[in-house]
Write a protein that holds these residues in place. Structure first.
Motif, mmCIF file in Angstrom:
data_model
loop_
_atom_site.group_PDB
_atom_site.id
_atom_site.type_symbol
_atom_site.label_atom_id
_atom_site.label_comp_id
_atom_site.label_asym_id
_atom_site.label_seq_id
_atom_site.Cartn_x
_atom_site.Cartn_y
_atom_site.Cartn_z
ATOM 1 N N UNK A 1 8.051 4.208 -45.762
ATOM 2 C CA UNK A 1 9.105 5.145 -46.030
ATOM 3 C C UNK A 1 8.882 5.835 -47.355
ATOM 4 N N UNK A 2 8.323 5.177 -48.366
ATOM 5 C CA UNK A 2 8.316 5.728 -49.699
ATOM 6 C C UNK A 2 7.119 6.579 -50.076
ATOM 7 N N UNK A 3 5.945 6.431 -49.404
ATOM 8 C CA UNK A 3 4.765 7.107 -49.922
ATOM 9 C C UNK A 3 4.970 8.618 -50.030
ATOM 10 N N UNK A 4 5.355 9.228 -48.944
ATOM 11 C CA UNK A 4 5.461 10.679 -48.968
ATOM 12 C C UNK A 4 6.549 11.148 -49.914
ATOM 13 N N UNK A 5 7.694 10.496 -49.892
ATOM 14 C CA UNK A 5 8.768 10.888 -50.793
ATOM 15 C C UNK A 5 8.377 10.637 -52.245
ATOM 16 N N UNK A 6 7.708 9.534 -52.501
ATOM 17 C CA UNK A 6 7.298 9.234 -53.864
ATOM 18 C C UNK A 6 6.322 10.271 -54.404
ATOM 19 N N UNK A 7 5.428 10.749 -53.533
ATOM 20 C CA UNK A 7 4.470 11.764 -53.957
ATOM 21 C C UNK A 7 5.170 13.091 -54.234
ATOM 22 N N UNK A 8 6.196 13.382 -53.465
ATOM 23 C CA UNK A 8 6.885 14.655 -53.633
ATOM 24 C C UNK A 8 7.738 14.675 -54.889
ATOM 25 N N UNK A 9 8.293 13.543 -55.263
ATOM 26 C CA UNK A 9 9.229 13.516 -56.377
ATOM 27 C C UNK A 9 10.520 14.208 -55.990
ATOM 28 N N UNK A 10 11.450 14.256 -56.899
ATOM 29 C CA UNK A 10 12.725 14.906 -56.609
ATOM 30 C C UNK A 10 12.604 16.419 -56.766
ATOM 31 N N UNK A 11 13.164 17.152 -55.822
ATOM 32 C CA UNK A 11 13.159 18.611 -55.956
ATOM 33 C C UNK A 11 14.276 19.066 -56.886
ATOM 34 N N UNK A 12 14.320 20.362 -57.123
ATOM 35 C CA UNK A 12 15.451 20.943 -57.833
ATOM 36 C C UNK A 12 16.674 20.863 -56.927
ATOM 37 N N UNK A 13 17.824 21.202 -57.480
ATOM 38 C CA UNK A 13 19.080 21.115 -56.730
ATOM 39 C C UNK A 13 19.008 21.851 -55.398
ATOM 40 N N UNK A 14 18.381 23.003 -55.378
ATOM 41 C CA UNK A 14 18.318 23.806 -54.156
ATOM 42 C C UNK A 14 17.572 23.109 -53.021
ATOM 43 N N UNK A 15 16.756 22.118 -53.340
ATOM 44 C CA UNK A 15 15.997 21.404 -52.319
ATOM 45 C C UNK A 15 16.541 20.036 -51.959
ATOM 46 N N UNK A 16 17.657 19.646 -52.556
ATOM 47 C CA UNK A 16 18.156 18.282 -52.340
ATOM 48 C C UNK A 16 18.661 18.034 -50.919
ATOM 49 N N UNK A 17 19.271 19.025 -50.288
ATOM 50 C CA UNK A 17 19.753 18.823 -48.913
ATOM 51 C C UNK A 17 18.577 18.502 -47.989
ATOM 52 N N UNK A 18 17.500 19.265 -48.102
ATOM 53 C CA UNK A 18 16.318 19.032 -47.278
ATOM 54 C C UNK A 18 15.667 17.697 -47.628
ATOM 55 N N UNK A 19 15.652 17.350 -48.901
ATOM 56 C CA UNK A 19 15.079 16.071 -49.347
ATOM 57 C C UNK A 19 15.844 14.903 -48.723
#
Length: 145
Positions: A1-19
């Motif tokens: 579950x974490x590899x891809x999300x960990x590589x991406x890091x947190x987006x800016x506010x505008x991308x949080x819904x998609x994240x």
């Protein structure tokens, strides 16, 4: 579950819904957990974090999962309480130790990502579901979490 999300890091506010949506999709692909953006589902966030705590991992090992759960929590606040994702300024980033948060219609700023981390670090005294339930009915004074 974490590899891809960990590589991406947190987006800016505008991308949080998609994240948050991507995190839920990845979680659903591995487990059949009812992450449906309901207030009741925040109890499940508490339970998942408690399960992570029981395994006593190093926090760095599960940071991506905690970020995903925090993004999900924030998205519940956005959808159910009328908040919106905002990028934190320098002072807020230092205070909250997060790059994004949720601003409520009355101007209060909340830190759902930090609340999930607090649940991991402190245990049951920090409840994600209680965090949401206390958003409503507060006094008019400005309170930041």
């Amino acid at each position: 579950m974490g590899e891809r999300l960990g590589e991406l890091g947190l987006p800016e506010a505008s991308g949080m819904r998609a994240y948050a949506a991507e995190f839920v999709q990845q979680l659903a692909a591995r487990n059949r957990l009812p992450f449906d953006y309901s207030v009741a589902s925040l109890r499940l966030v508490d339970r998942v974090v408690d399960g992570l705590r029981r395994n006593a991992p190093e926090r760095a090992e599960i940071d991506a999962v905690l970020q995903g759960l925090g993004a999900y929590t924030g998205e519940v606040v956005v959808r159910r309480a009328g908040g919106r994702w905002v990028d934190f300024g320098t002072e807020q980033r230092e205070l909250f130790r997060q790059p994004v948060g949720v601003r409520m219609p009355d101007g209060r700023v909340w830190n759902p990502l930090g609340k999930v981390v607090n649940r991991f670090e402190a245990g049951s005294e920090e409840s994600v579901q209680r965090f949401y339930l206390l958003l409503h009915g507060r006094a008019r004074k400005s309170v930041c979490h």
